[in-house]
Design an enzyme around this catalytic site. Structure first.
Site, short mmCIF file in Angstrom:
data_model
loop_
_atom_site.label_atom_id
_atom_site.label_comp_id
_atom_site.label_asym_id
_atom_site.label_seq_id
_atom_site.Cartn_x
_atom_site.Cartn_y
_atom_site.Cartn_z
N SER A 116 -8.92 10.62 -9.20
CA SER A 116 -7.66 10.23 -8.62
C SER A 116 -6.88 9.17 -9.37
O SER A 116 -6.33 9.58 -10.69
CB SER A 116 -7.93 9.71 -7.29
OG SER A 116 -6.52 9.52 -6.72
N HIS A 117 -6.84 7.97 -9.05
CA HIS A 117 -5.97 6.94 -9.65
C HIS A 117 -6.66 6.13 -10.66
O HIS A 117 -6.16 5.04 -10.95
CB HIS A 117 -5.20 6.20 -8.54
CG HIS A 117 -6.07 5.72 -7.65
ND1 HIS A 117 -6.57 6.56 -6.64
CD2 HIS A 117 -6.69 4.70 -7.40
CE1 HIS A 117 -7.39 5.76 -5.74
NE2 HIS A 117 -7.63 4.70 -6.36
N ASP A 272 0.28 9.27 -8.59
CA ASP A 272 -0.99 8.96 -9.15
C ASP A 272 -1.60 9.98 -10.47
O ASP A 272 -0.90 10.92 -10.30
CB ASP A 272 -2.05 8.27 -8.28
CG ASP A 272 -2.69 9.64 -7.59
OD1 ASP A 272 -1.94 10.66 -7.33
OD2 ASP A 272 -4.01 9.42 -7.12
N ASP A 274 -3.91 12.20 -9.92
CA ASP A 274 -4.03 13.61 -9.64
C ASP A 274 -2.98 14.16 -8.62
O ASP A 274 -3.40 15.03 -7.75
CB ASP A 274 -5.37 13.71 -9.02
CG ASP A 274 -5.59 13.16 -7.61
OD1 ASP A 274 -4.84 12.20 -7.49
OD2 ASP A 274 -6.25 13.53 -6.74
N ASP A 276 -1.57 12.99 -5.76
CA ASP A 276 -1.58 13.08 -4.29
C ASP A 276 -1.07 11.71 -3.51
O ASP A 276 -0.66 11.77 -2.47
CB ASP A 276 -3.15 13.58 -3.85
CG ASP A 276 -4.22 12.37 -4.31
OD1 ASP A 276 -3.90 11.45 -4.99
OD2 ASP A 276 -5.38 12.58 -3.77
N ARG A 277 -0.95 10.82 -4.53
CA ARG A 277 -0.36 9.49 -3.96
C ARG A 277 1.35 9.37 -4.70
O ARG A 277 1.41 10.02 -5.72
CB ARG A 277 -0.99 8.24 -4.77
CG ARG A 277 -2.36 8.06 -4.15
CD ARG A 277 -3.11 6.90 -4.69
NE ARG A 277 -4.28 6.57 -3.95
CZ ARG A 277 -5.02 5.50 -3.80
NH1 ARG A 277 -4.08 4.31 -4.30
NH2 ARG A 277 -5.91 5.39 -3.50
N LYS A 371 -3.68 14.89 0.47
CA LYS A 371 -2.18 14.33 0.68
C LYS A 371 -1.22 14.80 -0.67
O LYS A 371 -2.04 15.32 -1.36
CB LYS A 371 -2.28 12.89 0.77
CG LYS A 371 -3.13 12.10 -0.58
CD LYS A 371 -3.61 10.70 -0.43
CE LYS A 371 -4.32 10.03 -1.41
NZ LYS A 371 -5.50 9.75 -0.92
C1 G1P Z 1 -8.93 4.53 -1.26
C2 G1P Z 1 -7.67 4.51 -0.41
C3 G1P Z 1 -7.77 5.21 0.77
C4 G1P Z 1 -7.66 6.74 -0.06
C5 G1P Z 1 -8.75 6.76 -0.98
C6 G1P Z 1 -8.52 8.19 -1.83
O1 G1P Z 1 -10.13 4.42 -1.01
O2 G1P Z 1 -7.97 2.98 0.24
O3 G1P Z 1 -6.99 5.17 1.73
O4 G1P Z 1 -7.87 7.78 1.01
O5 G1P Z 1 -8.62 5.69 -2.05
O6 G1P Z 1 -7.35 8.11 -2.43
P1 G1P Z 1 -11.02 3.10 -0.91
O7 G1P Z 1 -11.05 2.70 -2.31
O8 G1P Z 1 -10.20 2.12 -0.22
O9 G1P Z 1 -12.45 3.84 -0.21
ZN ZN Z 2 -5.20 10.74 -6.22
#
Ligand code: G1P
Ligand code: ZN
Length: 536
Positions: A116-117, A272, A274, A276-277, A371
């Site tokens: 992801s990010h 981000d 991937d 999704d954000r 998302k």
């Molecule tokens: C974080 C975000 C959460 C999101 C997830 C994946 O998770 O807080 O809302 O769904 O990334 O993008 P966390 O690191 O808080 O467990």
């Molecule tokens: Zn992501």
């Protein structure tokens, strides 16, 4: 084809978190680390009698996903998969586009190679999200079973062929990641109206952060909607995302944030790693993700896809309550779920909701089960083009009508894990109801336990919620996506009706609440002079 079983030994660090298994890239590259997790995931699906005929493999393009691809293909076929759909030759596609492929081609599941990010590259992170046939992440019952399997795994199955042969097997098909997704977006939003908004001279900027959304963004915003090519920046996907931390928030996406705060364009946005954000910015104006969810809900009827209305909406519990006020006006239900997109899937499947979001820069809908950053951006462009209003006007109007939830999320990242866990454990146990701290009186403290209203599945200990007598709400939890130490996240909000206060900076407005949190959770007491990273 020659199927072979390769002996292996369990790893003790394969527990999936909020969004799949995430670990340092170097850990993922240890012999058999990837293989064990892939085999455990397949074992669980096979043991529960699920079909695994068609399987999707995609990724956000991060290193070394493309090198892992032939290994995964061999394992899939050796375990009985008949067709492997690979999303993009280079394995670069946004997560929502991969979710769409799983649904569109009726696959039985998939693997998304992404963290992801989180930063990428040899010194960054890697990850695998396990996807179900609905195009959403495996629910907790499945990820727990996978974790149990990783603890006892003894062998994995693969094929005795070269990587090159694997990539060229007749069972492997390569899909265009861009067209299906762009077509889907075009079918949902009013592209003519958005095109008109660009034609009218409005300016735009999209930052792909050197990650997976660049090519899709060029196709949608430039080729189909008429945005200028130079408005799409950092759009070449790089295996290490060019060393940037691809998290679209004011801290990590600072350059587009600053550009927009200086009035650089009418609308600015970023996704981000991937895809999704998303982050939404107006000219000199930053939209909090929680407010963004409320705005999308408020204006849903302007979007062709939602013309017939919303069945309900959902937010994760740490997300601000702004959307609740809109839902009340609309007369629809709001569901509050634990953190993590997977908790929305059953509500979406049951059509109890068709729009949802989290404070962590994520919104999405029922057309897929992940998302979707570009979805949120197009939603905003659709709203701007149909209302003729600016981003700032849209948000301030909502505050003026309903009042404003002042909201802040901040985290202490990479802190000592035993200490962080002890803080949460202590807070679970203490009785502070009625107590006075930093000038506040505590009304109620509770541990958030969730029961899925559709499946009945229970998820306990999802965080701590505290209400004070003046209506302030605090939520606290440990992150489930980090790979180093622990991360404590705090989410605070306070409702304000007095319009004259709406322009007070959030951090000033909530200044006493930050102090309250520090005192109750004993952050300075435990960590000394520590500063939160990434305050939103
Ligand atoms: C974080 C975000 C959460 C999101 C997830 C994946 O998770 O807080 O809302 O769904 O990334 O993008 P966390 O690191 O808080 O467990
Ligand atoms: Zn992501």
């Amino acid at each position: 084809m020659n199927i072979k079983e390769v002996a292996t030994k369990p790893f003790d660090n394969q527990k999936p978190g909020t969004g799949g298994l995430r670990q340092r890239t170097k850990i993922f590259m240890e012999p058999n680390f990837l293989e064990n997790f892939i085999q455990a995931s397949l074992n669980v699906r096979i043991a529960s009698g699920d079909k695994i005929d068609t399987w999707v493999v995609g990724g956000d393009g991060r290193y070394p996903g493309i090198e892992f691809l032939p290994k995964i293909i061999k394992m899939l076929i050796a375990n009985g998969v008949k067709k492997v759909l690979v999303v993009g030759r280079e394995l670069v596609a946004p997560t929502p586009a991969i979710s769409n492929v799983i649904r569109k081609y009726k696959a039985d599941g998939g693997f998304i190679l992404s963290a992801s990010h989180n930063p990428a590259g040899i010194n960054g992170d890697f990850g695998v999200k396990v996807e179900m046939s609905n195009g959403g992440q495996a629910p907790e019952a499945v990820t727990n079973a996978i974790y149990e399997d990783t603890k006892k795994i003894a062998f994995y199955k693969t094929l005795d062929i070269s990587d090159d042969e694997a990539l060229n097997l007749a069972e492997v098909e390569y899909l265009d990641p861009i067209k299906d997704y762009a077509d889907l977006m075009q079918s949902m939003f009013d592209f003519d109206a958005i095109k008109g908004w660009f034609d009218a001279g409005n300016t735009f900027r999209f930052d792909a952060m050197n990650a997976s959304t660049g090519p899709v963004a060029v196709e949608i915003f430039v080729n189909r909607l008429g945005a200028k090519r130079e408005w799409i920046i950092n759009d070449k996907p790089l295996p290490d995302f060019g060393g940037v931390h691809p998290e679209p928030n004011p801290t990590y996406a600072k350059s587009i944030y600053d550009f927009m705060m200086e009035g650089g364009a009418d609308f600015g946005c970023a996704c981000d790693g991937d895809g999704d954000r998303n982050m939404i910015l107006g000219r000199g104006f930053y939209v909090k993700p929680s407010d963004s969810l409320a705005i999308l809900t408020k204006y849903h009827k302007l979007i062709p896809y939602y013309r017939d209305g919303l069945t309900g909406v959902a937010r994760s519990i740490p997300t601000s309550s702004a959307v609740d006020l809109i839902a009340k006006d609309l007369g629809i239900d709001v569901y509050t779920t634990p953190t993590g997109w997977k908790f929305f899937a059953s509500l979406l499947d049951a059509n109890k909701i068709n729009l949802c979001g989290e404070e962590s820069f994520g919104q999405g809908g029922n057309y897929i089960r992940e998302k979707d950053g570009i979805f949120a951006i197009l939603f905003w462009l659709n709203i701007l083009s149909k209302t003729g209003k600016t981003v700032r006007e849209i948000v301030e109007e909502m505050w003026n009508e309903n009042g404003r939830y002042f909201y802040s999320q901040y985290s202490y990242e990479g802190v000592d894990k035993p200490k962080a866990e002890a803080i949460i454990e202590r807070m679970k146990a203490v009785d502070i109801d009625g107590g006075n701290f930093a000038g506040f009186t505590i009304k109620k403290k509770e541990v958030f336990n969730y029961v899925d209203p559709v499946s009945g599945e229970e998820s306990k200990n999802q965080g701590i919620q505290i209400f004070t007598t003046d209506g302030t709400r605090i939520f606290a939890r440990l992150s489930g996506t980090g790979t180093v130490g622990a991360t404590i996240r705090f989410y605070i909000e306070k409702f304000e009706k007095d319009k004259s206060k709406f322009n007070v900076p959030v951090m000033d407005y909530l200044a006493d609440v930050y102090k309250l949190v520090d005192e109750i959770f004993e952050i300075s007491k435990n960590f000394g002079d520590i500063k939160p990273s990434a305050i939103n």
